[in-house]
Scaffold this motif. Structure first.
Motif, PDB file in Angstrom:
ATOM      1  N   LYS A  30      -1.613   3.756  -1.880  1.00 45.63           N
ATOM      2  CA  LYS A  30      -1.638   3.406  -3.297  1.00 45.63           C
ATOM      3  C   LYS A  30      -2.970   2.824  -3.759  1.00 45.63           C
ATOM      4  N   LYS A  31      -3.764   2.258  -2.830  1.00 44.93           N
ATOM      5  CA  LYS A  31      -5.063   1.702  -3.208  1.00 44.93           C
ATOM      6  C   LYS A  31      -6.222   2.645  -2.890  1.00 44.93           C
TER       7      LYS A  31
ATOM      8  N   ILE B 265      -6.504   6.261  -3.681  1.00 43.58           N
ATOM      9  CA  ILE B 265      -6.081   7.533  -4.258  1.00 43.58           C
ATOM     10  C   ILE B 265      -7.139   8.614  -4.059  1.00 43.58           C
TER      11      ILE B 265
ATOM     12  N   SER C  69      -5.675   0.743  -9.312  1.00 39.33           N
ATOM     13  CA  SER C  69      -5.159   1.781 -10.206  1.00 39.33           C
ATOM     14  C   SER C  69      -6.147   2.932 -10.299  1.00 39.33           C
TER      15      SER C  69
END
Length: 299
Positions: A199-200, A202, A149
């Protein structure tokens, strides 16, 4: 059957999921090449140079291993002398230097931190003292730190990523530019993630987007000086960056989602760097060449 690279099982049939790499992880980043299993393939033994870069001098950041090593060897086969700039991967750098010497070309290795602007000027000073000229700059050094995230990306990581992946490109270009002549070339190594994201990754993907825009803008800025600037955007390539950043489970399937269902090897990018560094690409500037196993992305 799948292409017979060392990391494919000869018994695997096309309808089955292709084998990637044995699970492995390194704590040191951006990683070491010599302990990888299997070792990345940096050189195509069937590649024969044709003096396309005869007596040129090339600086390659991150030239000790991976894509940088493959480009360095191909440049040497084309007659260039090579300056390898690296962080602290001394054994990898010495292996690359030894191979370049075997090919009859000179090689200067310089260790240091490209995040520091003054180091770029040190690299240029050492290069000029040794060779008296600079004809090609390959900005290749990079780091990546996968996170699930954006909330997990610290300010320190964000700064490290951008200082390595794009600030160093600015620093090296500024240091080299006063010594480049008409016909000189700059090649920036980017990533497919600049076009499709990850997605990992960014912060890494964002930095690679900056590399592409930097390439296009710099090309416009230098076209009147007849200095060409282009970029390469690799897809998944088996380099030390992979086991030193991804977890073991991700390494196991690395590259299998491409249309070719495999990761690329560094030597498969080397001719692209030769092309962009040589007069073969004399009418190309501000462009991006995609070497990604068949993935269609915006240019």
């Amino acid at each position: 059957m799948y292409p017979q690279y060392p990391y494919y099982d000869k018994e695997v049939e096309c309808e089955e999921k292709p084998i990637s790499f044995p699970p492995q992880h390194q704590e040191q980043h951006p990683g070491l090449e010599y302990p990888m299993v299997p070792r990345p393939i940096a050189e195509n033994p069937n590649y024969t140079g044709s003096h396309k870069l005869h007596d040129k001098v090339a600086i390659i950041t991150g030239g000790d291993s991976g894509i940088g090593r493959a480009a360095a060897i191909a440049f040497a086969k084309e007659g260039a002398h090579v300056v390898i700039v690296y962080y602290n991967e001394h054994r990898d750098a010495e292996e690359t230097k030894e191979r370049i010497h075997q090919l009859g070309r000179s090689c200067l290795t310089i260790s240091g931190d490209l995040k520091e602007e003054r180091f770029s000027y040190h690299v240029v000073q050492q290069t000029m003292q040794t060779f008296g000229q600079i004809d090609i700059l390959v900005n290749n050094a990079a780091v990546q730190y996968p996170k699930k995230s954006i909330l997990d990306i610290s300010t320190e990581q964000l700064e490290t990523t951008f200082r390595t992946n794009i600030f160093s490109f600015f620093h090296m270009t500024k240091a080299v530019l006063p010594y480049l002549q008409r016909g000189s070339t700059i090649i920036n190594n980017g990533s497919v993630t600049a076009f499709r994201g990850h997605k990992k990754l960014i912060d890494y993907s964002a930095s690679q987007g900056a590399v592409i825009t930097f390439t296009r803008s710099l090309a416009m800025s230098l076209v009147d000086q007849e200095i060409r600037v282009n970029a390469v955007a690799p897809g998944p390539i088996w380099t030390p960056l992979i086991p030193s950043s991804f977890e073991e489970e991700d390494v196991k399937t690395f590259g299998t989602r491409t249309p070719m269902e495999r990761a690329g090897q560094p030597f498969e990018l080397a001719p692209t760097f030769v092309y962009l560094a040589s007069d073969d690409s004399s009418y190309i500037t501000g462009q991006v060449i995609h070497v990604n196993g068949g993935e269609i992305v915006g240019s």
